[in-house]
Every structure is written in structure tokens, then in C-alpha cells.
Design a protein around this motif. Structure first.
Motif, PDB file in Angstrom:
ATOM      1  N   VAL A 224       0.976  -1.206   0.020  1.00  0.00           N
ATOM      2  CA  VAL A 224       0.223  -0.005   0.168  1.00  0.00           C
ATOM      3  C   VAL A 224       1.025   1.297  -0.106  1.00  0.00           C
ATOM      4  CG1 VAL A 224      -1.677   1.464   1.264  1.00  0.00           C
ATOM      5  CG2 VAL A 224      -1.919  -1.296   1.086  1.00  0.00           C
ATOM      6  N   PRO A 225       0.969   2.094  -1.011  1.00  0.00           N
ATOM      7  CA  PRO A 225       1.443   3.462  -1.010  1.00  0.00           C
ATOM      8  C   PRO A 225       1.315   4.051   0.136  1.00  0.00           C
ATOM      9  CG  PRO A 225       0.299   3.302  -3.201  1.00  0.00           C
ATOM     10  CD  PRO A 225      -0.139   2.163  -2.153  1.00  0.00           C
ATOM     11  N   LYS A 226       2.701   4.590   0.722  1.00  0.00           N
ATOM     12  CA  LYS A 226       2.788   5.600   1.817  1.00  0.00           C
ATOM     13  C   LYS A 226       2.339   4.991   2.992  1.00  0.00           C
ATOM     14  CE  LYS A 226       1.656   9.735  -0.949  1.00  0.00           C
ATOM     15  NZ  LYS A 226       0.815  10.976  -0.971  1.00  0.00           N
ATOM     16  N   SER A 227       2.439   3.325   3.065  1.00  0.00           N
ATOM     17  CA  SER A 227       2.012   2.954   4.226  1.00  0.00           C
ATOM     18  C   SER A 227       3.475   2.004   4.730  1.00  0.00           C
ATOM     19  CB  SER A 227       1.084   1.724   4.232  1.00  0.00           C
ATOM     20  OG  SER A 227       0.984   0.936   5.441  1.00  0.00           O
ATOM     21  N   ASN A 228       3.904   2.061   5.802  1.00  0.00           N
ATOM     22  CA  ASN A 228       5.194   1.191   6.336  1.00  0.00           C
ATOM     23  C   ASN A 228       4.632  -0.216   6.637  1.00  0.00           C
ATOM     24  OD1 ASN A 228       6.792   3.251   5.809  1.00  0.00           O
ATOM     25  ND2 ASN A 228       6.391   3.784   8.157  1.00  0.00           N
ATOM     26  N   LYS A 229       3.281  -0.410   6.963  1.00  0.00           N
ATOM     27  CA  LYS A 229       2.806  -1.751   7.321  1.00  0.00           C
ATOM     28  C   LYS A 229       1.926  -2.513   6.412  1.00  0.00           C
ATOM     29  CE  LYS A 229       2.852  -0.263  12.262  1.00  0.00           C
ATOM     30  NZ  LYS A 229       2.052   0.221  13.342  1.00  0.00           N
ATOM     31  N   LEU A 230       1.490  -1.928   5.614  1.00  0.00           N
ATOM     32  CA  LEU A 230       0.138  -2.662   4.922  1.00  0.00           C
ATOM     33  C   LEU A 230       0.563  -3.297   3.583  1.00  0.00           C
ATOM     34  CD1 LEU A 230      -2.795  -0.267   5.537  1.00  0.00           C
ATOM     35  CD2 LEU A 230      -2.107  -2.270   6.686  1.00  0.00           C
ATOM     36  N   LEU A 231       0.123  -4.548   3.313  1.00  0.00           N
ATOM     37  CA  LEU A 231      -0.316  -5.053   2.188  1.00  0.00           C
ATOM     38  C   LEU A 231      -1.485  -5.242   1.624  1.00  0.00           C
ATOM     39  CD1 LEU A 231       2.316  -8.204   2.599  1.00  0.00           C
ATOM     40  CD2 LEU A 231       2.629  -5.718   1.380  1.00  0.00           C
ATOM     41  N   LYS A 232      -1.850  -4.939   0.380  1.00  0.00           N
ATOM     42  CA  LYS A 232      -3.103  -5.207   0.019  1.00  0.00           C
ATOM     43  C   LYS A 232      -3.532  -6.223  -0.719  1.00  0.00           C
ATOM     44  CE  LYS A 232      -6.299  -3.006  -3.361  1.00  0.00           C
ATOM     45  NZ  LYS A 232      -6.657  -1.802  -4.191  1.00  0.00           N
ATOM     46  N   PHE A 233      -4.245  -7.340  -0.362  1.00  0.00           N
ATOM     47  CA  PHE A 233      -4.698  -8.509  -0.826  1.00  0.00           C
ATOM     48  C   PHE A 233      -5.885  -8.559  -1.693  1.00  0.00           C
ATOM     49  CE2 PHE A 233      -2.122  -9.599   2.877  1.00  0.00           C
ATOM     50  CZ  PHE A 233      -1.160 -10.568   2.379  1.00  0.00           C
ATOM     51  N   THR A 234      -5.664  -9.104  -3.234  1.00  0.00           N
ATOM     52  CA  THR A 234      -6.779  -9.290  -3.652  1.00  0.00           C
ATOM     53  C   THR A 234      -7.205 -10.921  -3.325  1.00  0.00           C
ATOM     54  OG1 THR A 234      -6.399  -7.449  -5.258  1.00  0.00           O
ATOM     55  CG2 THR A 234      -8.055  -9.190  -5.791  1.00  0.00           C
ATOM     56  N   LEU A 235      -8.240 -11.372  -3.254  1.00  0.00           N
ATOM     57  CA  LEU A 235      -8.571 -12.694  -2.921  1.00  0.00           C
ATOM     58  C   LEU A 235      -9.793 -13.231  -3.637  1.00  0.00           C
ATOM     59  CD1 LEU A 235      -8.203 -12.130   0.843  1.00  0.00           C
ATOM     60  CD2 LEU A 235      -6.391 -12.981  -0.398  1.00  0.00           C
ATOM     61  N   ASP A 236      -9.568 -14.717  -3.834  1.00  0.00           N
ATOM     62  CA  ASP A 236     -10.635 -15.520  -4.365  1.00  0.00           C
ATOM     63  C   ASP A 236     -11.061 -15.922  -3.246  1.00  0.00           C
ATOM     64  OD1 ASP A 236     -12.272 -17.269  -5.539  1.00  0.00           O
ATOM     65  OD2 ASP A 236     -10.854 -18.148  -6.545  1.00  0.00           O
ATOM     66  N   ASP A 237     -12.419 -15.837  -2.656  1.00  0.00           N
ATOM     67  CA  ASP A 237     -12.981 -16.305  -1.500  1.00  0.00           C
ATOM     68  C   ASP A 237     -14.190 -17.476  -1.972  1.00  0.00           C
ATOM     69  OD1 ASP A 237     -15.117 -14.848  -2.538  1.00  0.00           O
ATOM     70  OD2 ASP A 237     -15.407 -13.553  -0.887  1.00  0.00           O
ATOM     71  N   GLY A 238     -14.059 -17.774  -3.190  1.00  0.00           N
ATOM     72  CA  GLY A 238     -15.114 -18.918  -3.694  1.00  0.00           C
ATOM     73  C   GLY A 238     -16.335 -18.185  -4.167  1.00  0.00           C
ATOM     74  N   THR A 239     -16.254 -17.044  -4.196  1.00  0.00           N
ATOM     75  CA  THR A 239     -17.598 -16.014  -4.744  1.00  0.00           C
ATOM     76  C   THR A 239     -17.079 -15.714  -6.007  1.00  0.00           C
ATOM     77  OG1 THR A 239     -17.160 -13.963  -3.973  1.00  0.00           O
ATOM     78  CG2 THR A 239     -18.457 -15.447  -2.591  1.00  0.00           C
ATOM     79  N   ASP A 240     -17.756 -14.865  -6.958  1.00  0.00           N
ATOM     80  CA  ASP A 240     -17.679 -14.263  -8.108  1.00  0.00           C
ATOM     81  C   ASP A 240     -17.170 -12.869  -8.121  1.00  0.00           C
ATOM     82  OD1 ASP A 240     -18.699 -16.602  -9.663  1.00  0.00           O
ATOM     83  OD2 ASP A 240     -20.648 -15.947  -9.647  1.00  0.00           O
TER      84      ASP A 240
END
Length: 150
Positions: free
Chosen positions: A62-78
């Protein structure tokens, strides 16, 4: 050892089977500290949490964040699910793509650094010799995205 398969005669050659003792690495837990337990939660409260297997289709800092990762996830839905997690100092985004993780998917959305997070990825955290260690809970790729954990 007898081969395993639909028809044992089909599998005349198989890879050697390793026992648990042969595959487990020895881990030194000297200097490990864990957090105190929280107060008891009744079963009805606990059972409201929806734990699911989610497959990481993309992961970015995540830009400008020292801690965060942004996940795009398949949760079994569309619909792809976005979850932000403060694990940046423990993982590179590239090493998580394609992995199956465990997440709580029914938490209210939360805004973080201008992005909406739709759940929580579960991790195990402890301190060892004064340093925080974190391991994201991963499950095998033989479990489909969306599988519910009980």
C-alpha cells in the motif's frame, strides 16, 4: 510398501513416502514469548465468525504505508475480496501470490489508508529474543477457495 491408487496395479512405481519424523524440521523455541490469553468468549459469539480459505490472486504494497499489504482474494464467490493486512515487514507481496490463506470474511468493512478492507487474514504472532515473528496461516492448495473452517 503397496502402491496406492484406484487400481494398485496402475501404480507400480511411486515416490517414497516420508514419515512425519522425516518431514518435520526441528525448531528452537528458546526465548519465545507469547501474548496473554484474552477473557473467555462464549461459543455463540465465537461461532459468528466466518473463517474461510481464500486464495491470493494479487498482493501489493500500500503506497505511503510502512505496514500494509493489499490482498486481492478469491473467496469462492464471483466477486474478488480485498483485505489489507499489517504484515509488510514480514512478507514480500510476491511470495504470497497463489497461496491459500485463512481469513475471517464477515467483519464489517474498515477503511485503512483510503482503502476498504473486507475482513482479516489470520496470523500467528510471537516474540523471540525481543523480535516480533509473524506467520500467516496457510493451508494446502488442495483446499478450494471459499471452504469454511469449523
Amino acid at each position: 510398501m503397496k502402491p496406492i491408487g484406484k487400481n494398485s496395479e496402475e501404480n507400480t512405481e511411486s515416490a517414497p513416502v516420508k514419515t512425519i519424523e522425516e518431514t518435520n524440521e526441528v525448531v528452537d523455541f528458546t526465548g519465545v514469548e507469547t501474548e496473554e490469553f484474552y477473557e473467555d468468549v462464549d461459543f455463540d459469539t465465537f461461532s459468528k465468525s466466518d473463517f474461510r480459505v481464500v486464495k491470493v490472486t494479487d498482493c501489493q504494497e500500500v503506497p505511503k504505508s510502512n505496514k500494509l499489504l493489499k490482498f486481492t482474494l478469491d473467496d469462492g464467490t464471483d466477486t474478488p475480496r480485498t483485505i489489507l493486512s499489517g504484515i509488510k515487514k514480514h512478507y514480500n507481496p510476491e511470495e504470497l501470490i497463489g497461496k491459500n490463506l485463512v481469513a475471517i470474511v464477515n467483519l464489517p468493512p474498515r477503511s485503512m489508508m483510503g482503502e476498504e478492507s473486507q475482513g482479516m487474514i489470520l496470523s500467528a504472532v510471537h516474540n523471540q529474543n525481543g523480535e516480533e515473528k509473524l506467520n500467516v496461516l496457510m493451508v494446502g492448495n488442495n483446499i478450494p477457495a471459499g471452504a469454511k473452517l469449523y
